[in-house]
Design an enzyme around this catalytic site. Structure first.
Site, short mmCIF file in Angstrom:
data_model
loop_
_atom_site.label_atom_id
_atom_site.label_comp_id
_atom_site.label_asym_id
_atom_site.label_seq_id
_atom_site.Cartn_x
_atom_site.Cartn_y
_atom_site.Cartn_z
CB THR A 165 -6.04 -5.08 4.24
OG1 THR A 165 -7.30 -4.48 4.59
CG2 THR A 165 -5.99 -5.33 2.73
CE LYS A 220 -3.18 1.88 -4.03
NZ LYS A 220 -2.13 1.82 -3.01
CG LEU A 232 13.70 8.23 -9.45
CD1 LEU A 232 14.15 6.83 -9.01
CD2 LEU A 232 13.78 8.33 -10.98
CG ASP A 233 11.00 13.28 -5.91
OD1 ASP A 233 10.26 12.34 -6.29
OD2 ASP A 233 10.65 14.11 -5.05
N GLY A 278 0.85 -1.20 0.00
CA GLY A 278 0.00 0.00 0.00
C GLY A 278 0.88 1.24 0.00
CG ASP A 279 0.64 3.69 2.40
OD1 ASP A 279 -0.49 4.17 2.29
OD2 ASP A 279 1.00 3.02 3.39
N GLY A 309 -6.03 5.82 2.00
CA GLY A 309 -5.79 7.27 2.05
C GLY A 309 -5.03 7.64 0.79
CG HIS A 310 -6.04 6.56 -2.62
ND1 HIS A 310 -7.09 5.87 -3.15
CD2 HIS A 310 -5.18 5.62 -2.18
CE1 HIS A 310 -6.89 4.57 -3.03
NE2 HIS A 310 -5.73 4.40 -2.43
CB THR A 311 -1.90 12.06 -1.05
OG1 THR A 311 -1.99 11.41 0.21
CG2 THR A 311 -1.60 13.53 -0.84
CB THR A 333 -3.54 5.67 10.89
OG1 THR A 333 -2.32 5.39 10.19
CG2 THR A 333 -4.60 4.65 10.51
N GLY A 334 -2.05 8.62 10.25
CA GLY A 334 -0.95 9.47 10.70
C GLY A 334 0.25 8.69 11.22
CD GLN A 390 -6.71 -0.96 1.35
OE1 GLN A 390 -7.53 -1.47 0.62
NE2 GLN A 390 -6.96 0.17 1.97
#
Ligand code: IMP
Length: 416
Positions: free
Chosen positions: A233, A16, A326-327, A12-13, A40-42, A295-296, A218
């Protein structure tokens, strides 16, 4: 192309959200097919950071239709609150959202059950997000769940909610369960107005030559079948489950895009062979802002694991891979990549409990020591950064067609 599926190849994370946001351009509909409020999608648009949990990320594009499949678990109160917190944009997004009547609902009593379950595991706790996801899926398969279609009848829903509350009587809930159950009922009744079979909607769009983007939540390594069981999950998060969840046949799938990070992260407990202890891990966490969006919690950071990534790309049958963040590796002198595990044959990837016993074998690549943030052309990347990407391609057996170099929507390199 009828349906394009985007999935995570890690724990996950993987980033995406922004890949989905980009690929969503031109799609008539975007669809969530697994998980729920644990996601949680940013997405960063014009300097504004938006974090979405249950609303599909692709809904940020005007006029797009959103779908939520039967394989998702919906927390009605949290979904309504998420839309409300986004103001006008949120209510517009919610109005374009159609929810499978067969999706299960997450009752607040499930959070009580989950707390007890986690406690009872002692040091073997999963480290769940705490949103009641596990109990919702467990009850689904125990044939005791509550589905959105139950909310088409107020008295039926109220009865099921009452039973759920009664079942945790005597357990310490740490919140006002009765009050939350009342909000659950009202929110579910509201969302039931948007219940619609998702399969026929997709079939109709496909027949008209439109594209549907199925966005994964996920990642493959926390999938209950193919992930690092039992630290997984409960919603199926691999590409094949898009068909099952949304109710369309595999013949409609046009492309599968896997998303993998230029390094590895994991949140929650479970084996993580390439985890980096100490200062280097901390530096990557800070540069990559590696804190859970739902969840932080700080994410555990590690080196890229080509063994697991190759395995995950295979499980999903990826046509193309997007490599993200990549950065974040810009400042490193050397970058180790795990290319095998000691004493483990390549074709027997131990993703279960035995993964914790695996010792990674690394090949070390030189860092590029150049700021590549915001770079948009492959040719402009330092040679060592290109070498790193090509090395990952070779070791994972994938084609990396997109590379993200920053958080903004356009900080992306399209390749070939
Ligand atoms: P659950 O989904 O809340 O049951 O959590 C089970 C495991 O999956 C825990 O290790 C969580 O940290 C992890 N997990 C669930 N959702 C996500 C996600 O969106 N990103 C990363 N990890 C997740």
């Amino acid at each position: 192309m009828a349906v394009r599926i985007v999935v995570g190849l890690g724990w996950g994370d993987e980033g995406k959200g922004r890949v989905v946001d980009l690929l969503g351009e031109g799609a008539a509909a975007v669809a969530r097919f697994s998980g729920g409020a644990n996601a949680g999608h940013t997405v960063v648009i014009g300097g504004e950071t938006l974090v979405l949990h249950q609303l599909p990320t692709g809904l940020l594009r005007d006029g797009v239709l959103g779908l939520v499949g039967a394989g998702c678990v919906i927390d009605p109160a949290a979904l309504c609150a998420e839309a409300e917190a986004l103001g006008e944009r949120g209510s517009d997004m919610l109005s374009r959202l159609l929810l499978s009547p067969r999706a299960h609902l997450v009752h607040p009593a499930y959070r009580v059950l989950e707390r007890y379950d986690e406690k009872s595991r002692g040091p073997g706790a999963i480290g769940t997000t705490g949103f009641g996801i596990g109990p919702a899926y467990a009850r689904k398969y125990a044939r005791r769940g509550i589905r959105l279609e139950d909310a088409l009848d107020r008295s039926l829903l109220e009865g099921l909610s009452k039973t759920a509350v009664e079942e945790v009587a005597g357990m310490d809930s740490a919140f006002d369960l009765e009050a939350e159950a009342a909000v659950f009922v009202e929110s579910a009744l509201r969302l039931a107005q948007q219940a619609r079979d998702t399969g026929p909607v997709i079939a109709e769009l496909a027949a008209r030559g439109e594209t549907v983007l199925a966005e994964g939540a996920q990642g493959t390594l926390i999938d209950p079948d193919h992930g690092t069981y039992p630290f997984v999950t409960c919603g199926s998060c691999v590409a094949g489950s898009a068909c099952v969840s949304l109710g369309f046949g595999p013949s409609l799938v046009g492309e599968v895009v896997g998303v993998m990070k230029a390094y590895a992260t994991r949140v929650g407990a479970g084996p993580f062979p390439t985890e980096i202890a100490g200062e280097t891990g901390d530096r990557i966490r800070e540069r990559g802002r590696e804190y859970g969006r739902a969840t932080g919690r700080p994410r555990r950071c590690g080196w890229f694991d080509a063994v697991l990534s190759r395995y995950a790309a295979g499980v999903n049958g990826c046509d193309m891979v997007a490599l993200t963040l990549l950065d974040v590796l810009d400042e490193l002198d050397e970058i180790p990549v795990c290319t095998s595990y000691a004493l483990v044959p390549r074709d027997a990837v131990p993703v279960g409990r035995t993964l914790g016993r695996c010792v990674p074998v690394y090949e070390v690549l030189p860092g590029w020591k150049t700021d590549i943030s915001g770079e948009r052309r492959w040719e402009s990347l330092p040679a060592r950064a290109r070498d790193y990407v090509e090395f990952l391609e070779k070791r994972t057996g994938t084609r990396i067609g997109m590379i993200s170099t920053g958080p903004e929507r356009d900080d992306i390199i399209h390749r070939r």
